[in-house]
Write an enzyme that holds these catalytic residues in place. Structure first.
Site, PDB file in Angstrom:
ATOM      1  N   GLY A 232       0.813  -1.207   0.000  1.00 25.33           N
ATOM      2  CA  GLY A 232       0.000   0.000   0.000  1.00 25.33           C
ATOM      3  C   GLY A 232       0.843   1.252   0.000  1.00 25.33           C
ATOM      4  N   THR A 462       3.614  -5.770   6.801  1.00 21.88           N
ATOM      5  CA  THR A 462       4.634  -5.401   7.788  1.00 21.88           C
ATOM      6  C   THR A 462       4.824  -6.448   8.880  1.00 21.88           C
ATOM      7  OG1 THR A 462       2.939  -4.154   8.958  1.00 21.88           O
ATOM      8  CG2 THR A 462       4.319  -2.936   7.427  1.00 21.88           C
ATOM      9  N   ARG A 615      11.130  -0.502  22.133  1.00 22.97           N
ATOM     10  CA  ARG A 615      11.308  -1.950  22.235  1.00 22.97           C
ATOM     11  C   ARG A 615      11.078  -2.605  20.890  1.00 22.97           C
ATOM     12  NH1 ARG A 615       7.820  -6.124  26.062  1.00 22.97           N
ATOM     13  NH2 ARG A 615       9.188  -7.938  25.823  1.00 22.97           N
ATOM     14  N   LEU A 617       9.762  -5.458  18.860  1.00 25.44           N
ATOM     15  CA  LEU A 617       8.804  -6.542  19.094  1.00 25.44           C
ATOM     16  C   LEU A 617       9.145  -7.799  18.311  1.00 25.44           C
ATOM     17  CD1 LEU A 617       5.424  -4.577  19.151  1.00 25.44           C
ATOM     18  CD2 LEU A 617       6.951  -5.167  21.047  1.00 25.44           C
ATOM     19  N   ASN A 618       9.736  -7.632  17.131  1.00 24.05           N
ATOM     20  CA  ASN A 618      10.140  -8.779  16.317  1.00 24.05           C
ATOM     21  C   ASN A 618      11.309  -8.322  15.454  1.00 24.05           C
ATOM     22  OD1 ASN A 618      10.371 -10.601  13.990  1.00 24.05           O
ATOM     23  ND2 ASN A 618       8.448 -11.505  14.696  1.00 24.05           N
ATOM     24  N   THR A 621      10.838  -8.893  11.484  1.00 24.70           N
ATOM     25  CA  THR A 621       9.961  -7.966  10.772  1.00 24.70           C
ATOM     26  C   THR A 621      10.507  -6.545  10.824  1.00 24.70           C
ATOM     27  OG1 THR A 621       8.555  -7.676  12.732  1.00 24.70           O
ATOM     28  CG2 THR A 621       7.920  -9.388  11.157  1.00 24.70           C
ATOM     29  N   GLN A 625      11.443  -4.034   7.664  1.00 24.42           N
ATOM     30  CA  GLN A 625      11.064  -2.642   7.459  1.00 24.42           C
ATOM     31  C   GLN A 625      12.267  -1.787   7.097  1.00 24.42           C
ATOM     32  OE1 GLN A 625       7.658  -1.155   7.677  1.00 24.42           O
ATOM     33  NE2 GLN A 625       7.695  -3.287   7.046  1.00 24.42           N
ATOM     34  N   GLY A 689       6.000   3.635  16.806  1.00 23.78           N
ATOM     35  CA  GLY A 689       5.815   3.414  15.381  1.00 23.78           C
ATOM     36  C   GLY A 689       7.134   3.582  14.664  1.00 23.78           C
ATOM     37  N   GLU A 692       8.007   3.953   8.782  1.00 20.31           N
ATOM     38  CA  GLU A 692       8.364   4.981   7.814  1.00 20.31           C
ATOM     39  C   GLU A 692       9.725   5.615   8.071  1.00 20.31           C
ATOM     40  OE1 GLU A 692       4.577   7.163   6.282  1.00 20.31           O
ATOM     41  OE2 GLU A 692       4.252   6.698   8.385  1.00 20.31           O
TER      42      GLU A 692
END
Length: 725
Positions: A232, A462, A615, A617-618, A621, A625, A689, A692
């Site tokens: 997207g 994501t 933090r 989280l994974n 992934t 990004q 977040g 980006e």
């Protein structure tokens, strides 16, 4: 299972994606569906005078051809709808490629062929398509949503005049377009007054709200389903006219309708990054302390709206500077409305980080050292002097520079060679805002001992399915395989739009809260049940792990989620909520370019990044990004350029053969490092977040590396061969 969050867990939806089991929006098979195809205007400004649909209606398989004369009158939705008008409501044409007719047929091929038979006569007016032709008409728009288009602190003009050293340059970038693998698609089904949309969207809740408003219906009368998205990048954040028109066509026809935009239609139907000019002036002391920033940008807007999507947030907030003035101007053109495109702040950030490199060379100060001297722990736009929570940007500089070997850099441009290639090293700070949207998550633990999380956010590629599954599994103390996450359906609790880097800050907290609530509820059932081995144990003395409940001090006293819920006789269901605030993520990118001077061939050959995203989280992934952001930044810097005919305002390269994007061969291996530290107060798993941020500094870093390699400063992207020779 303690420690599950943070691990590089493989995607829980990976098998479904590689085997074809994952159902994307256009994959849904709906009985009796008609295929739609849009007829687009061939002028950019004017009016439809006549539409002749007779030949199209006579074509085999064609069921209907709708025009402005047929379409129901729809209300104009507000955000996130991305046009200041609804097409096919009147005869006015606002841009080339605007829908003027909608063809329905039994097959897609029949609809496409019939669309070519629709004859439209126009009263055309001369369009304005080039920003350079009307820069003198630039104006200061009204603020877009809650962001002002002018902001200031101190007296930037006076401070600039008094500065010991000044940089005064203009930076620019062209119109750019999203090109997700999956084109935009809508399948609309009306059932007893309720509208079901299988939609390629980054926000099922926002799309539902926009469509419900347009049709004058309650939100409960519209259901939007989007469990998977084939990319997207901001393009599918807003709701666009084709969604409304498809729903209207299905309503008129009394049958389901499926529309899949062609690649060319996507260049006028779903937003783009606006053409952008950035006049930036820096003032500093000879020791490198910034004293003034005057930032004036100009972006294309349309003749009937004033939305500017490319903010100058980093100019206002990134560096310590007492005197700053930012103005964001618009120029009206006869082009479609622009929109968000991944890392929309990159356009302005490219200029800032290039100017900082220019300042470093002017002063003879290392580019990293210059940024350190102007580092701030305080949000520069905060009236109360509020500090960033847990900002670790200095650590990013140190970690990435050390891994890259920056200390070995010869600062003199044009002096480093390897064979017949010039080698350049460049760096830039990376930063981007992230959002927060109030969200909820529903969690049910069934008699089979399995947990199911439901939230009306979405998986846009994501890793949202995976990360939320990790969060819930760790919170419950349950194996990952016993947790299922369901997303992308407005029948689930309202949750965040997957845009503005807002998904994890908005949804991870509610998921963790739901897991805590469910765990506590099951423990309460166990300790109150005489049939449970944990009967009578204080609830606070019960711990969980691997699907079991244990007495902390007597591991032989244990129960299982399955047995507790089975004895209870019904599922345990809870709803999680957790407030948050918007903020910023930070990082640094260091990279190497190699330039063959005789051919002007440029390669990005090495990239090292370090990011502060709270933090992690994974890790898998998160690294994905970073790779995506670096690749996007390479495209921004070296390739992407939408070209418009100045006479017709028509996009002349609406395809992937002439609109170039990076492929695997263009992207080097990326070393992605993370400063993995939670927020100081430990809220919301410590997550920020991030998606980006990793692209923001790459274009400037490439330009800075080019200067280091050959001593030529490039300020206009893309950096094509003609600019290097």
């Amino acid at each position: 299972m303690s420690g599950l969050v943070g691990q590089g867990v493989a995607r829980v939806d990976g098998r479904a994606k590689v085997t074809g089991a994952a159902r994307y929006a256009a994959d849904n098979e709906v009985a009796g569906v008609l295929h739609g195809f849009l007829v687009m205007s061939t002028i950019a400004r004017g009016e439809v005078v006549e539409i002749d649909t007779r030949a199209a209606l006579a074509h085999p398989g064609v069921v209907a051809v709708y025009t402005h004369a047929d379409m129901p009158r729809l209300r104009l939705p507000s955000f996130p709808y991305n046009r200041p008008f609804v097409p096919m409501q009147d005869t006015r044409v606002h841009h080339h490629g605007q829908p003027v007719a909608y063809v329905l047929a039994q097959t897609l091929e029949q609809a496409q062929e019939a669309a070519n038979l629709v004859k439209v006569r126009y009263r055309a007016e001369d369009p304005v398509a080039r920003m350079a032709d009307v820069l003198g008409e630039a104006f200061l728009p009204e603020k877009f949503r809650n962001r002002p288009n002018e902001a200031a602190r101190g007296d930037a003009a006076a401070a600039l005049e008094q500065a010991e050293v000044r940089i005064d340059q203009t930076y620019s970038s062209p119109m750019q377009h999203h090109n997700p693998i999956e084109p935009h698609t809508t399948t609309a089904v009306w059932e007893d007054g309720t509208l079901i949309l299988y939609e390629s969207t980054q926000g099922v809740v926002f799309a539902r709200n926009a469509v419900a408003f347009a049709f004058g219906k309650g939100q409960g009368s519209v259901r939007v389903i989007s469990p998977y998205l084939g990319g997207g990048f901001g393009a599918k954040g807003p709701t666009y006219p084709h969604t409304l028109l498809t729903a209207a066509a299905a309503q008129l026809a009394g049958r389901p309708v499926k529309l899949v935009l062609s690649r060319a239609q996507m260049y006028t139907s779903n937003g783009h990054r606006a053409e952008y000019r950035h006049h930036l002036r820096l003032g500093a002391t000879r020791q490198g302390t910034l004293t003034a920033i005057v930032d004036t940008s100009t972006a294309q807007v349309t003749r009937i709206d004033e939305n500017i999507y490319n903010g100058s947030d980093s100019t206002l907030r990134l560096y310590a500077c007492p005197n700053v003035h930012v103005r964001q101007l618009g120029v009206r053109l006869d082009l479609p409305t622009s929109s968000y495109m991944r890392s929309p702040e990159t356009t302005a950030h490219f200029g800032l980080e290039t100017a900082m490199d220019e300042l470093s060379h002017e002063l003879g100060i290392d580019p990293v050292e210059l940024r350190i001297r102007n580092h701030t722990e305080i949000d520069q736009q905060s009236e109360t002097g509020q500090a960033y929570a847990g900002k670790q940007l200095l650590e990013c500089y140190r970690t990435a520079a050390e891994a890259f070997g920056w200390a070995r850099r010869n600062p003199r441009p044009g002096t480093t060679r390897d064979g017949d290639e010039y080698v350049g090293w460049g760096m830039a700070t990376e930063t981007h805002t992230y959002g927060y949207i109030p969200s909820q998550a529903h969690l049910a633990i069934g008699p089979d001992g399995r947990a199911t999380l439901r939230a009306a956010t979405q998986e846009i590629g994501t890793g949202t399915y995976t990360v939320l599954t990790q969060v819930v599994a760790e919170g419950l103390g349950m194996p990952l395989g016993q947790v299922t996450t369901l997303l992308g359906d407005t029948t689930y609790p309202d949750a965040s739009l997957s845009a503005g880097s807002s998904t994890m800050p908005s949804v991870a907290g509610p998921a963790a809260d739901a897991a805590r609530r469910a765990r506590d509820a099951v423990i309460a059932l166990a300790v109150a049940d005489p049939r449970s081995p944990l009967h009578g144990v204080p609830a606070e003395e019960v711990v969980t792990g691997n699907g079991h409940l244990f007495a902390r001090n007597d591991r032989d006293r244990r129960d299982t989620y399955r047995d507790v819920v089975t004895r209870h006789g019904s599922s345990v269901e809870v709803t999680g909520r957790q407030d948050n605030t918007a903020g910023h993520s930070f990082g640094a990118v260091f990279l190497e370019v190699r330039i063959q001077p005789r051919l002007g061939r440029l390669r990005v050959t090495r990239v090292v990044t370090a990011h502060d995203l709270g933090r992690v989280l994974n890790r898998r992934t998160a690294r994905g990004q970073v790779i995506g952001g670096v690749t996007w930044g390479i495209g921004f810097a070296l390739m992407e350029h939408t070209m418009v005919d100045p006479n017709t305002a028509r996009v002349v390269n609406p395809n992937l053969s002439t609109y170039l994007v990076p492929v695997c061969a263009d992207t080097p291996s990326v070393e992605a490092l993370f400063v993995d530290r939670s927020e100081p107060d430990g809220r919301l798993l410590g997550v920020r977040g991030f998606g980006e941020t990793p692209g923001t500094g790459v274009p400037a870093a490439i330009g800075n590396a080019i200067y280091h390699a050959i001593g030529r400063r490039l300020r206009d992207v893309p950096f094509t061969q003609d600019k290097l020779l």
